[in-house]
Scaffold this active site. Structure first.
Site, PDB file in Angstrom:
ATOM      1  CB  SER A 556       3.268  -4.541   0.551  1.00  0.00           C
ATOM      2  OG  SER A 556       2.807  -5.835   1.482  1.00  0.00           O
ATOM      3  CE1 TYR A 569      -1.379  -1.434   0.447  1.00  0.00           C
ATOM      4  CE2 TYR A 569      -1.015  -4.153   0.412  1.00  0.00           C
ATOM      5  CZ  TYR A 569      -0.931  -2.657   1.072  1.00  0.00           C
ATOM      6  OH  TYR A 569       0.304  -2.614   1.776  1.00  0.00           O
TER       7      TYR A 569
END
Length: 679
Positions: A556, A569
């Site tokens: 990501s 996360y």
């Protein structure tokens, strides 16, 4: 009867015959019908023949798969035929006998159908018929089985002369409904489509009954001590352990997809005393050995042999197999022969475990295995009533390296970029993973669709085309056992794994003070630990295959971008990002490339966003959840929303070959987020 009705009648007959494997094998045999139709130029009625074209399959035949030819021109070829040395010229001449636009390319068996004086003709490859055709005293057994109703035609390579031979046999035997072709199969005929089909089925079922009633009880001999099949769980585990090693051996000349078969037919054959002798004789029917090669590689150890010993022995046997195949080619090749296509086996038999078959794609690998099962049935039938006696090796070579076969291979479309590659994609039941699975299959790969949600995985695998393209694997990436089981399933389905995409994940979006230790552990268990476990198992398989491989992490932009309320996360994404670098450094010696892709938030189709993450991120930014994708787009340099297919495009770019020397790389797929630029 109208042209439309005649074609429908022929297709219906072909479908019924092709639907039963007792009648013929996949893509084996032909069916034809003769009649009249208007000439497209003059409008005059013209005598025509409709026949299954080259490369078609009876069970799935369509009108587009029929070749349409003028009978007057086909019969005129008899006047210019120069003998068996000119067979190839006759096949080329079929193109000049086509009617109208001609339909499919005419097959080598066209003459058989055209020259036999009957309105309807079937040519089939039933195991029972080939058993008689491949028995030492096949002519005598055919007479005993059928009396005068079925004639015998000695072996001849398919072609124009064989068509003349069958036509002459029919004329000389007016009571005959068909014939057995030595070393090959059967041909039947009839005045109507129904009569032709009845005659075909009568020959097949009569031969089956004859072999059953006359056959000895143990045609393959006694059971070999120590060669009994392993219990099912142990057998499957051993097959999965061996599969990557065997696939490596079968892929020395060119990469192959594998297929595993452990039916009772295969296991019973491999547990018998006679299996080494019979396997060495090879297959006989041309349709068989064109797909299985003339003989298999057979492991000569019991199934309880230590794994390391079995692998070492397979390597020795493989080396000997390649030498023997090269010698076979040298014995029979002449200056006009096509180049040797490869010396690796297409069939590998492992007593007590099963059969591994290989091909350029899953269907080809599966069909090769089905054909060898046909060959086992043929051997059983022939040995039950006589002695199995396949055609001479020189004749096999003439067909295997026939220029017409080579021309057929050259007409095949170029393989897709990911052909022969097997991928396992985690989290492939929705969103990014689903898009990746679709792109990989579209580019030629076989895909194991792994997902915690079994229903979603099954739905995606079905969308992708079913088991010849994709299989569904329920998998929790936090379970080492389920991960091992997933790679086992992929090995049994396709022979191994070449490309793994670590995509599974969840997202917990909370401020630091609201993030619990359980939140942290769950986020890291699924993504950081799960990616590590999947990559570790992938590396084991890829190392054993010795074919290189790709491991892709869907990380990501958050791996490098610091945003609020996202500690668990983003930290686990940073962990994944560094795994890419660490594994690239460690696995390079095995030819395994490890790369990552850093998307921005992918909202559309995402199971993560739909599961609450979207609402949490929207609240963080103070916007409505339905506007989240547009919000992400507006903060990028390109002002474009990132969609699942954009991430899939990057996976393809990394794995399709153009970046063959790239490893340890992270590719941003974020439409330009300056704060996430890699430094």
């Amino acid at each position: 009867m109208t042209q439309h009705a005649r074609i429908k009648e022929l297709l219906d007959r072909a479908h019924r015959l092709g639907a039963d494997p007792r009648n013929t094998n996949y893509a084996g045999g032909n069916a034809s019908a003769k009649g009249t139709a208007p000439d497209p130029v003059t409008g005059a009625d013209t005598d025509l023949m409709w026949v299954k074209g080259s490369g078609g399959d009876l069970g799935t035949l369509t009108e587009e798969g029929l070749a349409v030819l003028r009978l007057d021109r086909l019969h005129a070829l008899k006047e210019v035929y120069g003998g068996a040395d000119h067979e190839d010229e006759m096949v080329a001449a079929f193109d000049y006998c086509l009617h109208g636009k001609g339909g499919a390319a005419p097959s080598i068996d066209t003459a058989m159908h055209a020259l036999v004086d009957a309105p309807h003709v079937d040519h089939l490859h039933p195991d029972s018929g080939i058993a008689l055709a491949c028995a030492t005293d096949g002519e005598k057994l055919t007479a005993e089985c059928f009396g005068s109703t079925v004639a015998w035609v000695p072996w001849r390579r398919p072609g124009f002369q064989l068509g003349l031979d069958i036509a002459a046999v029919k004329e000389a035997n007016p009571d005959a409904i068909g014939c057995v072709l030595g070393g090959h199969g059967i041909t039947a005929w009839g005045a109507t489509a129904d009569e032709c089909e009845r005659n075909s089925l009568h020959m097949i079922r009569t031969a089956e009954a004859f072999l059953t009633e006359r056959g000895k009880p143990a045609p393959f001999g006694k059971h070999l001590d120590g060669y009994a099949p392993l219990p099912t769980p142990a057998r499957r585990d051993r097959a999965a352990e061996l599969a990557p090693h065997i696939r490596s051996l079968a892929s020395q000349d060119r990469p192959q997809i594998g297929h595993f078969t452990d039916t009772d037919t295969v296991l019973d054959f491999l547990s018998s005393t006679e299996h080494p002798r019979l396997a060495a004789l090879g297959t006989s029917c041309p349709d068989h050995f064109l797909r299985t090669k003339i003989r298999p590689l057979v492991l000569d150890l019991p199934p309880t042999a230590p794994l390391a010993e079995a692998i070492a022995r397979l390597k020795e046997l493989h080396s000997a197999y390649r030498e023997e195949y090269a010698a076979y080619y040298t014995r029979h090749a002449d200056p006009t022969s096509p180049a040797m296509r490869g010396a690796d086996p297409a069939i590998v038999l492992v007593p007590g475990v099963g059969m591994f078959s290989f091909g350029k794609d899953k269907q080809t690998a599966r069909v090769a295995g089905e054909f060898y099962v046909n060959a086992i049935n043929v051997m059983r039938g022939a040995e039950a009533v006589s002695t199995y006696a396949p055609i001479d090796e020189s004749e096999k070579f003439r067909i295997e390296y026939w220029p017409l076969e080579e021309a057929k291979l050259q007409r095949l479309p170029r393989p897709k970029p990911l052909a022969t590659r097997v991928a396992l994609v985690t989290g492939a039941g929705s969103g990014i993973g689903k898009a990746i699975a679709h792109r990989l299959v579209a580019e030629g790969a076989c895909v194991a669709v792994a997902d915690l949600n079994a229903e979603n995985a099954a739905a995606v695998a079905d969308e992708l085309g079913g088991p010849d393209k994709a299989i569904a694997i329920p998998m929790d990436v936090t379970s080492e056992e389920q991960i091992t089981d997933a790679f086992t399933a992929a090995a049994l389905a396709f022979g191994g794994v070449d490309l793994v995409v670590n995509n599974a994940g969840i997202s917990i979006s909370k401020p630091l003070l609201d993030t619990t230790a359980r939140d942290w552990d769950l986020q890291h268990d699924i993504m950081a630990r799960g990616s590590f476990l999947v990559a570790r198992e992938a590396a084991r398989v890829m190392r054993d295959q010795a074919l290189g491989g790709d491991i892709i992490y869907i990380t990501s932009k958050n791996a490098v971008f610091a945003g609020p309320n996202n500690i668990a996360y983003s930290a686990t994404k940073a962990d994944q990002a560094h795994q890419v670098r660490l594994l690239a450094a460690e696995l390079g010696e095995f030819g395994i490339r490890v790369n990552g892709i850093n998307p921005d938030g992918v909202v559309r189709g995402s199971g993560i966003f739909a599961g609450g993450w979207g609402a949490q991120r929207a609240a963080t930014y103070g916007i409505e959840e339905e506007n989240l994708g547009a919000f992400y787009a507006q903060r990028t340099l390109l002002k474009r929303e990132v969609l699942p297919e954009h991430v899939a495009n990057a996976v393809f770019a990394l794995t399709a070959g153009d970046l063959s020397h790239t490893t340890g790389l992270h590719i941003p797929v974020d439409a330009g987020v300056a704060a996430a630029f890699l430094r």
